[in-house]
Write an enzyme that holds these catalytic residues in place. Sequence first.
Site, PDB file in Angstrom:
ATOM      1  N   LYS A 214      12.853   9.318   3.030  1.00 44.18           N
ATOM      2  CA  LYS A 214      12.671   8.396   4.156  1.00 44.18           C
ATOM      3  C   LYS A 214      13.395   8.874   5.409  1.00 44.18           C
ATOM      4  O   LYS A 214      13.003   8.529   6.515  1.00 44.18           O
ATOM      5  CB  LYS A 214      13.098   6.991   3.753  1.00 44.18           C
ATOM      6  CG  LYS A 214      12.135   6.399   2.719  1.00 44.18           C
ATOM      7  CD  LYS A 214      12.487   4.993   2.315  1.00 44.18           C
ATOM      8  CE  LYS A 214      11.425   4.410   1.393  1.00 44.18           C
ATOM      9  NZ  LYS A 214      11.423   5.038   0.042  1.00 44.18           N
TER      10      LYS A 214
HETATM   11  C1  LIG Z   1      10.276   5.049  -0.839  1.00 46.26           C
HETATM   12  C2  LIG Z   1      10.344   6.031  -1.972  1.00 46.26           C
HETATM   13  C3  LIG Z   1       9.180   6.413  -2.691  1.00 46.26           C
HETATM   14  C4  LIG Z   1       7.809   5.804  -2.418  1.00 46.26           C
HETATM   15  O1  LIG Z   1       7.259   6.260  -1.219  1.00 46.26           O
HETATM   16  P1  LIG Z   1       6.002   5.484  -0.572  1.00 46.26           P
HETATM   17  O2  LIG Z   1       5.813   6.077   0.760  1.00 46.26           O
HETATM   18  O3  LIG Z   1       6.419   4.031  -0.513  1.00 46.26           O
HETATM   19  O4  LIG Z   1       4.832   5.685  -1.467  1.00 46.26           O
HETATM   20  C5  LIG Z   1       9.310   7.384  -3.679  1.00 46.26           C
HETATM   21  N1  LIG Z   1      10.506   7.927  -3.976  1.00 46.26           N
HETATM   22  C6  LIG Z   1      11.642   7.571  -3.330  1.00 46.26           C
HETATM   23  C7  LIG Z   1      12.930   8.199  -3.735  1.00 46.26           C
HETATM   24  C8  LIG Z   1      11.602   6.614  -2.303  1.00 46.26           C
HETATM   25  O5  LIG Z   1      12.752   6.267  -1.677  1.00 46.26           O
END
Ligand SMILES: *Cc1c(COP(=O)(O)O)cnc(C)c1O
Length: 467
Positions: free
Chosen positions: A112
């Site tokens: 993120k």
């Molecule tokens: C948010 C997250 C996901 C999922 O990603 P999306 O974009 O919501 O599909 C997968 N792995 C981790 C470690 C995350 O923080």
Amino acid sequence: MKYVSTRGKAPVLDFDDVLLAGLARDGGLYLPESWPVFSAAEIRAMRGLSYAELAARIMRPFVEGCLNDADLARLCAESYGGFTHPAVAPLRQIGHNQWVMELFHGPTLAFKDYALQLVGRLFDHVLKKKNQRVTIVGATSGDTGSAAIEACRDRAAVDIVILHPRGRVSEVQRRQMTTVLSSNVRNLAVDGTFDDCQDLVKALFNDAAFRDEINLSAVNSINWARVMAQIVYYFAAGVALGAPDVPMSFSVPTGNFGNVFAGYAARLMGLPVDRLIVGSNANDILTRFFEGGVMKTEGVVPSLSPSMDIQVSSNFERLMYLALNGDGAAVDRLMGEFRGHGAMVMPQGAWSSMRDVFEAYRFDDEATLAAMRSLKRSTGESLDPHSAIGVAAALKGHSRKDATVVALATAHPAKFPDAVERATGIRPGLPAHMADLFQRAERMDSMANDVDALKSYVRAFAGRTGA
Ligand SMILES: *Cc1c(COP(=O)(O)O)cnc(C)c1O
């Protein structure tokens, strides 16, 4: 570039208004009116660019008219300059044609950061230009809160308040939030669950007078700018592995569908993406959908990969809109059905066009641990549970066995040390820049699960500088 809503009834907006709006006024999600396409020669010319340079090259058409080239280049350089690996999104080979893209070298060790580091700066830049300030209020079950705080700390035009359920996030996750002592950041530990926190935040946004008084905002995963910034690393991997001359597939551990949708966008923009492989845990609404064409909610069960413990994948609406050839009325109708009955049936043509690109596999906790163990044995590497699902899906799916496949590693193993230790017997340590996390001072406030208390708190915080 102009942006349209997936439900077809909200005003067409420019990039900066889409950035600040997040959700469209008709309940839909914003998408660019048309997709910029890079020619094979243009993709070849991306070879050798740094990550920040590539980011500016990819995103330029999306921000045209709102951000000049110099500002865009500077924001990209600042956003990715602090990442701890010089390649920003390095690739590691785990098999003959199999690669892992490590998306955990940002400040909070999860993918993120790749979008939020830029989005925080974009907010600040656009707000200063408009001579405005906002207060961002959000709820987190763990990863998103820390990434949002790191993205917004010390930004002049932004205040941020993040709610977490007291005692229900891991100590690493809590400390990643509470050790940020910047004056524009507040952490609230709420007596309640994550759902309670989310309901409190929703209640603030549903109070129009309060929302306007405080200039309330959000940086959640449906914001177009987050998807946009995520397109970059698909191109980075693609170009490093031979695009446009070599096709490849990507495997993505998926929750809200934001990350994997960015891969679909890269494909629309000319990257030769063969398959997009969706990995899910026991919360397998997407896997069931790609198998049967019906999107149907079931209760959420906790898993070893909590960032994928979701009931509804909000970004899926973007794919739906494209598969329905931009028919906003049809999206609106299907989403209404889904909201009302917890289920929707995709028209056959749209579903089969999705299946031309997407496939999906589920892994429960036992299968996740097995995948972590097996990768440790074959390559010596530890993966966190989310990333392990991505790799396992890549190995299972991947229809053309001879083609290149890249699995996205979305979190550093040290973010989920208990699961890693359970699978491999080895407890991963925090990377050097966070090694003193447990010695740092924390700051957080506590609050009952009470909307009025939250309103007073946010009002006092937002008003402290007379803004
Ligand atoms: C948010 C997250 C996901 C999922 O990603 P999306 O974009 O919501 O599909 C997968 N792995 C981790 C470690 C995350 O923080």
